[in-house]
Design a protein around this motif. Structure first.
Motif, PDB file in Angstrom:
ATOM      1  N   PHE A 128      -2.957  12.404  -7.897  1.00 45.76           N
ATOM      2  CA  PHE A 128      -3.724  12.184  -6.690  1.00 45.76           C
ATOM      3  C   PHE A 128      -4.851  11.393  -7.162  1.00 45.76           C
ATOM      4  O   PHE A 128      -4.988  10.946  -8.505  1.00 45.76           O
ATOM      5  CB  PHE A 128      -4.228  13.222  -6.102  1.00 45.76           C
ATOM      6  N   ASN A 129      -5.616  10.880  -6.355  1.00 43.65           N
ATOM      7  CA  ASN A 129      -6.968  10.030  -6.390  1.00 43.65           C
ATOM      8  C   ASN A 129      -8.058  10.528  -5.929  1.00 43.65           C
ATOM      9  O   ASN A 129      -7.825  11.140  -4.680  1.00 43.65           O
ATOM     10  CB  ASN A 129      -6.512   8.537  -6.088  1.00 43.65           C
ATOM     11  N   LEU A 130      -9.261  10.363  -6.220  1.00 44.69           N
ATOM     12  CA  LEU A 130     -10.411  10.966  -5.620  1.00 44.69           C
ATOM     13  C   LEU A 130     -11.406   9.778  -5.997  1.00 44.69           C
ATOM     14  O   LEU A 130     -11.725   9.349  -6.983  1.00 44.69           O
ATOM     15  CB  LEU A 130     -11.047  12.143  -6.504  1.00 44.69           C
ATOM     16  N   PHE A 131     -12.183   9.392  -4.865  1.00 45.77           N
ATOM     17  CA  PHE A 131     -12.998   8.434  -4.744  1.00 45.77           C
ATOM     18  C   PHE A 131     -14.205   8.334  -3.743  1.00 45.77           C
ATOM     19  O   PHE A 131     -13.873   9.259  -2.773  1.00 45.77           O
ATOM     20  CB  PHE A 131     -12.366   7.033  -4.687  1.00 45.77           C
ATOM     21  N   ILE A 132     -15.198   7.530  -3.952  1.00 46.49           N
ATOM     22  CA  ILE A 132     -16.260   7.630  -3.084  1.00 46.49           C
ATOM     23  C   ILE A 132     -16.006   6.204  -2.352  1.00 46.49           C
ATOM     24  O   ILE A 132     -16.064   5.176  -2.958  1.00 46.49           O
ATOM     25  CB  ILE A 132     -17.502   7.811  -3.587  1.00 46.49           C
ATOM     26  N   ALA A 133     -16.274   6.166  -0.936  1.00 41.29           N
ATOM     27  CA  ALA A 133     -16.186   5.154  -0.159  1.00 41.29           C
ATOM     28  C   ALA A 133     -17.695   4.656   0.155  1.00 41.29           C
ATOM     29  O   ALA A 133     -18.225   5.585   0.909  1.00 41.29           O
ATOM     30  CB  ALA A 133     -15.235   5.353   1.098  1.00 41.29           C
ATOM     31  N   ASP A 134     -18.340   3.889  -0.463  1.00 40.73           N
ATOM     32  CA  ASP A 134     -19.601   3.737  -0.521  1.00 40.73           C
ATOM     33  C   ASP A 134     -20.158   3.273   1.068  1.00 40.73           C
ATOM     34  O   ASP A 134     -19.676   2.342   1.421  1.00 40.73           O
ATOM     35  CB  ASP A 134     -20.285   2.474  -1.458  1.00 40.73           C
ATOM     36  N   ASP A 135     -21.100   4.063   1.298  1.00 39.97           N
ATOM     37  CA  ASP A 135     -21.801   3.775   2.602  1.00 39.97           C
ATOM     38  C   ASP A 135     -20.635   3.710   3.832  1.00 39.97           C
ATOM     39  O   ASP A 135     -20.653   2.911   4.625  1.00 39.97           O
ATOM     40  CB  ASP A 135     -22.358   2.448   2.873  1.00 39.97           C
ATOM     41  N   GLY A 136     -19.465   4.277   3.577  1.00 41.75           N
ATOM     42  CA  GLY A 136     -18.455   4.577   4.640  1.00 41.75           C
ATOM     43  C   GLY A 136     -17.604   3.211   4.811  1.00 41.75           C
ATOM     44  O   GLY A 136     -16.919   2.968   5.569  1.00 41.75           O
ATOM     45  N   GLY A 137     -17.918   2.148   3.808  1.00 42.96           N
ATOM     46  CA  GLY A 137     -17.518   0.989   3.810  1.00 42.96           C
ATOM     47  C   GLY A 137     -15.997   0.835   3.141  1.00 42.96           C
ATOM     48  O   GLY A 137     -15.182   1.759   2.584  1.00 42.96           O
ATOM     49  N   ALA A 138     -15.795  -0.705   2.980  1.00 41.36           N
ATOM     50  CA  ALA A 138     -14.427  -0.946   2.245  1.00 41.36           C
ATOM     51  C   ALA A 138     -14.489  -0.662   0.749  1.00 41.36           C
ATOM     52  O   ALA A 138     -13.583  -0.970  -0.193  1.00 41.36           O
ATOM     53  CB  ALA A 138     -13.941  -2.292   2.722  1.00 41.36           C
ATOM     54  N   THR A 139     -15.720  -0.527   0.112  1.00 40.34           N
ATOM     55  CA  THR A 139     -15.735  -0.699  -1.432  1.00 40.34           C
ATOM     56  C   THR A 139     -15.445   0.824  -2.114  1.00 40.34           C
ATOM     57  O   THR A 139     -16.098   1.799  -1.411  1.00 40.34           O
ATOM     58  CB  THR A 139     -17.080  -1.043  -1.896  1.00 40.34           C
ATOM     59  N   ASP A 140     -14.597   1.029  -2.587  1.00 40.09           N
ATOM     60  CA  ASP A 140     -14.340   2.483  -3.333  1.00 40.09           C
ATOM     61  C   ASP A 140     -14.619   2.417  -4.710  1.00 40.09           C
ATOM     62  O   ASP A 140     -14.273   1.338  -5.544  1.00 40.09           O
ATOM     63  CB  ASP A 140     -12.604   2.792  -3.145  1.00 40.09           C
ATOM     64  N   TYR A 141     -15.235   3.647  -5.219  1.00 35.35           N
ATOM     65  CA  TYR A 141     -15.495   3.983  -6.351  1.00 35.35           C
ATOM     66  C   TYR A 141     -14.792   5.073  -6.999  1.00 35.35           C
ATOM     67  O   TYR A 141     -14.806   6.439  -6.352  1.00 35.35           O
ATOM     68  CB  TYR A 141     -17.002   4.047  -6.749  1.00 35.35           C
ATOM     69  N   GLU A 142     -13.662   4.867  -7.804  1.00 34.26           N
ATOM     70  CA  GLU A 142     -12.875   6.122  -8.184  1.00 34.26           C
ATOM     71  C   GLU A 142     -13.475   7.092  -9.294  1.00 34.26           C
ATOM     72  O   GLU A 142     -14.356   6.529 -10.022  1.00 34.26           O
ATOM     73  CB  GLU A 142     -11.700   5.276  -9.096  1.00 34.26           C
ATOM     74  N   ILE A 143     -13.558   8.224  -8.818  1.00 33.27           N
ATOM     75  CA  ILE A 143     -13.733   9.452  -9.664  1.00 33.27           C
ATOM     76  C   ILE A 143     -12.743   9.752 -10.611  1.00 33.27           C
ATOM     77  O   ILE A 143     -12.797   9.971 -11.857  1.00 33.27           O
ATOM     78  CB  ILE A 143     -14.476  10.371  -8.905  1.00 33.27           C
ATOM     79  N   LEU A 144     -11.523  10.095  -9.950  1.00 33.46           N
ATOM     80  CA  LEU A 144     -10.175  10.213 -10.654  1.00 33.46           C
ATOM     81  C   LEU A 144      -9.221   9.314 -10.244  1.00 33.46           C
ATOM     82  O   LEU A 144      -9.153   9.203  -8.900  1.00 33.46           O
ATOM     83  CB  LEU A 144     -10.006  11.752 -10.534  1.00 33.46           C
ATOM     84  N   SER A 145      -8.388   8.848 -11.199  1.00 34.27           N
ATOM     85  CA  SER A 145      -7.502   7.808 -10.789  1.00 34.27           C
ATOM     86  C   SER A 145      -6.212   8.210 -11.456  1.00 34.27           C
ATOM     87  O   SER A 145      -6.011   8.693 -12.814  1.00 34.27           O
ATOM     88  CB  SER A 145      -7.926   6.487 -11.536  1.00 34.27           C
ATOM     89  N   ASP A 146      -5.152   8.497 -10.708  1.00 29.39           N
ATOM     90  CA  ASP A 146      -3.876   8.992 -11.139  1.00 29.39           C
ATOM     91  C   ASP A 146      -3.973  10.213 -11.783  1.00 29.39           C
ATOM     92  O   ASP A 146      -3.369  10.432 -12.816  1.00 29.39           O
ATOM     93  CB  ASP A 146      -3.101   7.823 -11.847  1.00 29.39           C
ATOM     94  N   GLN A 147      -4.762  11.403 -11.307  1.00 24.63           N
ATOM     95  CA  GLN A 147      -4.840  12.436 -11.964  1.00 24.63           C
ATOM     96  C   GLN A 147      -3.586  13.335 -11.462  1.00 24.63           C
ATOM     97  O   GLN A 147      -3.194  13.415 -10.350  1.00 24.63           O
ATOM     98  CB  GLN A 147      -6.216  13.143 -11.377  1.00 24.63           C
ATOM     99  N   ALA A 148      -3.081  13.819 -12.653  1.00 25.45           N
ATOM    100  CA  ALA A 148      -1.933  14.945 -12.538  1.00 25.45           C
ATOM    101  C   ALA A 148      -2.172  16.361 -11.979  1.00 25.45           C
ATOM    102  O   ALA A 148      -3.310  16.492 -12.642  1.00 25.45           O
ATOM    103  CB  ALA A 148      -0.956  14.825 -13.506  1.00 25.45           C
TER     104      ALA A 148
END
Length: 116
Positions: A53-73
């Motif tokens: 799975f991936n966990l990320f923040i969508a900045d200001d509800g917009g299209a720019t995503d900032y990953e917190i966890l990427s391809d976490q098992a």
């Protein structure tokens, strides 16, 4: 968001969600004049199959995503705990996305500071 100068509220909350597919799931859907401090995220695989799975923040509800966890098992019938602090402000969104069909339960504990 401007620095708050008035009174507000601070409430401990949780978000509970079951994810079964690759659709992006909003764990926290930010609101203007709020500050959210994530305390802990529990990701529990419940169907007996390892998942990614991936966990990320969508900045200001917009299209720019900032990953917190990427391809976490997370292994079959196991729980992954993320307990680093993450802060969201205003209309930021905390998003969870599985890489495939799954059965995952998620519990998010967070503080909601309302300055509206």
């Amino acid at each position: 968001m401007a620095i708050p100068s008035g009174s507000g509220t601070e409430v401990l909350k949780n978000a509970l969600l079951t994810v079964t597919d690759t659709t992006e799931a909003k764990l926290i859907d930010g609101v203007a004049n709020h500050v959210y401090t994530v305390i802990s995220i529990s990701v529990c695989e419940t169907a007996g199959a390892a998942e990614i799975f991936n966990l990320f923040i969508a900045d200001d509800g917009g299209a720019t995503d900032y990953e917190i966890l990427s391809d976490q098992a997370v292994n079959a019938n196991k729980t992954f705990i993320f307990n680093d602090r993450v802060v969201l402000t205003g209309t930021d969104e905390l998003i969870f996305k599985s890489n495939g069909a799954c059965d995952i339960d998620i519990v998010v504990s967070y503080i909601d500071q309302d300055w509206s």
